[in-house]
Design a protein around this motif. Structure first.
Motif, PDB file in Angstrom:
ATOM      1  N   GLY A 155       0.809  -1.213   0.000  1.00  0.00           N
ATOM      2  CA  GLY A 155       0.000   0.000   0.000  1.00  0.00           C
ATOM      3  C   GLY A 155       0.843   1.264   0.000  1.00  0.00           C
ATOM      4  N   VAL A 156       1.942   1.229   0.756  1.00  0.00           N
ATOM      5  CA  VAL A 156       2.850   2.383   0.768  1.00  0.00           C
ATOM      6  C   VAL A 156       3.578   2.500  -0.573  1.00  0.00           C
ATOM      7  N   VAL A 157       4.097   1.388  -1.060  1.00  0.00           N
ATOM      8  CA  VAL A 157       4.831   1.404  -2.333  1.00  0.00           C
ATOM      9  C   VAL A 157       3.948   1.917  -3.474  1.00  0.00           C
ATOM     10  N   ASN A 158       2.673   1.527  -3.438  1.00  0.00           N
ATOM     11  CA  ASN A 158       1.731   1.971  -4.477  1.00  0.00           C
ATOM     12  C   ASN A 158       1.067   3.308  -4.160  1.00  0.00           C
ATOM     13  N   LYS A 159       1.482   3.923  -3.046  1.00  0.00           N
ATOM     14  CA  LYS A 159       0.992   5.244  -2.620  1.00  0.00           C
ATOM     15  C   LYS A 159      -0.483   5.248  -2.240  1.00  0.00           C
ATOM     16  N   ASP A 160      -0.990   4.075  -1.857  1.00  0.00           N
ATOM     17  CA  ASP A 160      -2.350   4.015  -1.323  1.00  0.00           C
ATOM     18  C   ASP A 160      -2.384   4.566   0.101  1.00  0.00           C
ATOM     19  N   TYR A 161      -1.275   4.403   0.814  1.00  0.00           N
ATOM     20  CA  TYR A 161      -1.119   4.940   2.168  1.00  0.00           C
ATOM     21  C   TYR A 161       0.082   5.880   2.179  1.00  0.00           C
ATOM     22  N   ASP A 162      -0.011   6.944   2.982  1.00  0.00           N
ATOM     23  CA  ASP A 162       1.130   7.846   3.128  1.00  0.00           C
ATOM     24  C   ASP A 162       2.271   7.159   3.869  1.00  0.00           C
ATOM     25  N   ALA A 163       1.906   6.359   4.854  1.00  0.00           N
ATOM     26  CA  ALA A 163       2.910   5.700   5.689  1.00  0.00           C
ATOM     27  C   ALA A 163       2.285   4.447   6.297  1.00  0.00           C
ATOM     28  N   ALA A 164       3.121   3.584   6.878  1.00  0.00           N
ATOM     29  CA  ALA A 164       2.608   2.368   7.505  1.00  0.00           C
ATOM     30  C   ALA A 164       3.574   1.901   8.583  1.00  0.00           C
ATOM     31  N   ALA A 165       3.025   1.224   9.576  1.00  0.00           N
ATOM     32  CA  ALA A 165       3.823   0.586  10.619  1.00  0.00           C
ATOM     33  C   ALA A 165       3.911  -0.897  10.287  1.00  0.00           C
ATOM     34  N   ILE A 166       5.141  -1.406  10.165  1.00  0.00           N
ATOM     35  CA  ILE A 166       5.321  -2.784   9.705  1.00  0.00           C
ATOM     36  C   ILE A 166       6.371  -3.529  10.543  1.00  0.00           C
ATOM     37  N   ALA A 167       6.390  -4.849  10.374  1.00  0.00           N
ATOM     38  CA  ALA A 167       7.480  -5.673  10.906  1.00  0.00           C
ATOM     39  C   ALA A 167       8.543  -5.748   9.819  1.00  0.00           C
ATOM     40  N   ASN A 168       9.784  -5.341  10.136  1.00  0.00           N
ATOM     41  CA  ASN A 168      10.792  -5.282   9.069  1.00  0.00           C
ATOM     42  C   ASN A 168      11.182  -6.658   8.540  1.00  0.00           C
TER      43      ASN A 168
END
Length: 321
Positions: free
Chosen positions: A211-224
């Motif tokens: 979603g972030v890569v496709n710019k659907d979300y401005d930012a995201a919290a993830i497990a690296n």
């Protein structure tokens, strides 16, 4: 992966120190369906043998991912080993959501599983889950970090820049996908979800990253760890997203079993994890991408202490009954 030049920040500085005096009664959070006479914070195996379960087919589920079919192949050789060790048929259950996995355990349809970090306490307290293993590197080290990511040129260069923007979480039971970043943003930055920034729930770390890569979300919290595996598989590329925050290290997926399995069967299941030969396996190929090479023993009481503290910081309770 491109990362902005930021000092590593520890959630423990603001959150864990604030809750250092929080100590829970060993069985306080457990559903009344279970007992914890030995005080290890997980459900005891029933003392009444008539309540033991000894199924012909063991059902195994791995924590929800973007494409469960990929992981059916990744786990196939291990599940053959599990079958050989236990003398049982073993079936891979491709769960579509954290909620579905939790419900399957609670309903008795799931016998062996890997629950995501934040999902382990829910599974323990509401489903009688008994975690006993975690994936680790050759040197015995284990864990992952929570990252807050954004796409390049998003205008978000620091956590403070999230104000007025949208941040994607995964699900409300996820540690790195919701609880840890919520505690962090509130305690260290004074940012409150849905007040200072918009929220979205993607359902999984894979979805958040895409979603972030496709710019659907401005930012995201993830497990690296998920991000590293996606890059290794070529699902996304290094440089597709920027990292604006990295947390301390958390335990990763917890592997365990239902509390009411026949104790002899439960012992064989544990033996299968610790006797598995990773060399040349699909499991090795997939999880080497996040530095993991073996299963090692853990306890919920010890290794999930930091996760319980974060849950306390977020006011999490387990109303399972």
């Amino acid at each position: 992966m491109h990362s902005l030049s930021l000092p590593r920040t520890l959630i423990s500085a603001a959150v864990i120190s604030a809750f250092a005096l929080v100590t829970a009664n060993a069985s306080a959070d457990l559903s009344t369906r279970y007992v914890d006479n030995d005080g290890d914070m997980v459900a005891d195996t029933p003392s009444d043998e008539s309540q033991w379960v000894d199924p012909d087919t063991l059902i195994f589920a791995y924590t929800p991912v973007e494409d469960p079919a990929v992981y059916a192949d990744v786990w196939a050789d291990f599940l053959d080993h599990l079958s050989e060790t236990t003398g049982k048929k073993v079936q891979f259950f491709p769960v579509q959501s954290n909620a579905a996995q939790q419900e399957a355990l609670r309903a008795g349809r799931l016998h062996v599983a890997g629950f995501n970090t934040g999902g382990v306490p829910v599974a323990v307290n509401c489903g009688g889950f008994r975690p006993f293993a975690i994936m680790a590197a050759d040197d015995g080290s284990f864990g992952y970090e929570m990252e807050i990511i954004t796409y390049p040129d998003s205008g978000i260069a620091s956590v403070e820049d999230l104000e007025g923007r949208q941040l994607a979480f995964t699900s409300e039971t996820s540690n790195s996908g919701f609880r840890a970043p919520s505690a962090l943003l509130r305690s260290e930055y004074g940012l409150e979800a849905d007040e200072d920034f918009e929220t979205a729930f993607s359902g999984s770390h894979d979805n958040s990253i895409l979603g972030v890569v496709n710019k659907d979300y401005d930012a995201a919290a993830i497990a690296n760890s998920v991000g590293k595996r996606m890059i290794a598989r070529g699902v996304v590329n290094e440089g597709d997203y920027d990292i604006i925050y990295t947390s301390e290290t958390f335990p990763t997926t917890g592997y365990g079993l239902a509390h009411n399995l026949n104790p002899e069967l439960a012992e064989k299941i544990q033996d299968a994890f610790f006797s598995y030969d990773w060399e040349g396996s699909a499991l090795q190929e997939e999880f080497a991408n996040s530095g993991e090479a073996q299963f090692i023993p853990i306890t919920y009481e010890e290794q999930w202490a930091v996760i319980r503290t974060i849950a306390d910081a977020n006011g999490v309770t387990y109303d399972c009954d």
